[in-house]
Scaffold this motif. Structure first.
Motif, PDB file in Angstrom:
ATOM      1  N   ASP A   1       0.869  -1.173   0.000  1.00 45.43           N
ATOM      2  CA  ASP A   1       0.000   0.000   0.000  1.00 45.43           C
ATOM      3  C   ASP A   1       0.910   1.228   0.000  1.00 45.43           C
ATOM      4  O   ASP A   1       1.724   1.409   0.902  1.00 45.43           O
TER       5      ASP A   1
ATOM      6  N   ASN B   1       0.481   4.100   0.767  1.00 42.05           N
ATOM      7  CA  ASN B   1       0.288   5.011   1.885  1.00 42.05           C
ATOM      8  C   ASN B   1       0.921   4.505   3.186  1.00 42.05           C
ATOM      9  O   ASN B   1       0.901   5.213   4.189  1.00 42.05           O
TER      10      ASN B   1
ATOM     11  N   ARG C   1     -11.668   2.720  -1.372  1.00 47.24           N
ATOM     12  CA  ARG C   1     -10.360   2.070  -1.507  1.00 47.24           C
ATOM     13  C   ARG C   1      -9.683   2.489  -2.806  1.00 47.24           C
ATOM     14  O   ARG C   1      -8.464   2.635  -2.873  1.00 47.24           O
TER      15      ARG C   1
ATOM     16  N   ASN D   1      -8.252   5.937  -2.297  1.00 47.44           N
ATOM     17  CA  ASN D   1      -7.026   5.869  -1.488  1.00 47.44           C
ATOM     18  C   ASN D   1      -5.841   5.408  -2.325  1.00 47.44           C
ATOM     19  O   ASN D   1      -4.725   5.929  -2.194  1.00 47.44           O
TER      20      ASN D   1
ATOM     21  N   LEU E   1      -4.572   9.273  -3.200  1.00 46.08           N
ATOM     22  CA  LEU E   1      -3.650   9.431  -2.073  1.00 46.08           C
ATOM     23  C   LEU E   1      -2.362   8.639  -2.310  1.00 46.08           C
ATOM     24  O   LEU E   1      -1.270   9.098  -1.966  1.00 46.08           O
TER      25      LEU E   1
END
Length: 311
Positions: free
Chosen positions: A53, A55, A86, A89, A93
């Protein structure tokens, strides 16, 4: 005498067929690291591969460990793959984190893969859409907001940090071996829905040619936003005919009727925003990329449709 250091490149979206084509082209001359938000893939002992991920803090560890020279970002999640939150994100992001780290660690080259869907499908689109056209899709469908925001982010970093040398590519429909998008599924099916009274012009680029375009863009170091598409197009219903696909006429209104019929045809996913792309043409002008990068697709429509028809 010191040994010449091979370029170190981070490639995102490694689980996708297109990313793997790009990796095959670069692996002999570059040191690659592959990541994907969705799954870890084995690409050989010479290529480290991670499921991460963007992030999470561990993502930054890759930049410290491998000292990347460049990034090829193909990790955009399509609307049919995750929930909207999701997907936001991951696409927005996650891309912001990737670009922040690229600036922090002195990356010298970034290529971002976008999509022609950001232009939006509307009845009054011009015959050829160039890179200066507004991105209307965010106002037409909530499912494309994250794709437009991803592009907007890349554009901000393109101008704010010119040293990143960002190039954004907006390809037309990508088709070919391993491609799992909706249009490829339809063209390779025995039967496919068409909206009654509509057969918009469409463009197609073979996955091999798109991989060539990405590698060429990375190696050329020209900043900017570019459409990637051949200078030919074909009506959707004619494309189905060339692929040997039986056409199922579907009424375009009310909206629930096409969805019910699509379910009857047992299509696993058909993003609702695509309905407009099967009504109105979105034909993009790829001449700027062709001229700037010396790009010309090698696989004509005849070869693309021959593959999709299973011949």
């Amino acid at each position: 005498m010191t040994e010449h250091r091979r370029p170190h490149i981070l490639i995102t979206g490694a689980a996708g067929a297109l990313a793997q084509q790009v990796i095959e082209q670069l692996r002999d001359t570059c040191d690659l690291v592959a990541v994907d938000f969705r799954e870890q893939v084995y690409l050989g002992d010479d290529i480290p591969s991670y499921c991460i991920d963007f992030n999470k803090r561990v993502f930054e560890d890759l930049f410290r460990r491998y000292q990347f020279d460049g990034v090829i970002h193909m990790g955009r999640i399509m609307s049919s793959q995750l929930t909207r939150m999701r997907r936001y994100n991951a696409n927005v992001l996650g891309t912001q984190k990737l670009l922040d780290l690229s600036h922090k660690y002195g990356i010298k080259r970034v290529v971002v893969l976008s999509t022609f869907h950001v232009y939006g499908a509307v009845a009054y689109n011009p015959a050829l859409i160039d890179e200066a056209a507004p991105l209307k899709s965010a106002g037409l469908s909530a499912d494309l907001i994250d794709s437009v925001e991803l592009e907007n982010l890349a554009n901000i970093y393109l101008w704010r940090y010119p040293e990143l040398n960002i190039t954004i590519l907006r390809p037309c429909n990508i088709v070919g071996p391993g491609v799992r998008n909706t249009i490829s599924t339809l063209l390779a099916s025995e039967r496919a829905p068409v909206l009654a009274g509509f057969s918009p012009m469409m463009q197609f680029i073979h996955i091999d040619d798109m991989a060539d375009a990405i590698v060429l863009a990375y190696k050329t170091s020209t900043r900017g936003v570019y459409n990637v598409a051949p200078q030919d197009w074909v009506a959707y219903q004619h494309a189905l005919k060339l692929c040997g696909c039986k056409r199922i006429q579907v009424p375009s209104i009310p909206p629930m009727v096409p969805k019910m019929i699509l379910g009857t045809l047992k299509l696993k996913s058909f993003p609702s925003y695509l309905m407009a792309f099967f009504k109105y043409p979105v034909v993009i002008d790829g001449r700027a990329f062709a001229n700037e990068f010396g790009f010309e697709p090698k696989r004509p429509l005849k070869e693309i449709f021959r593959f999709l028809s299973g011949e």
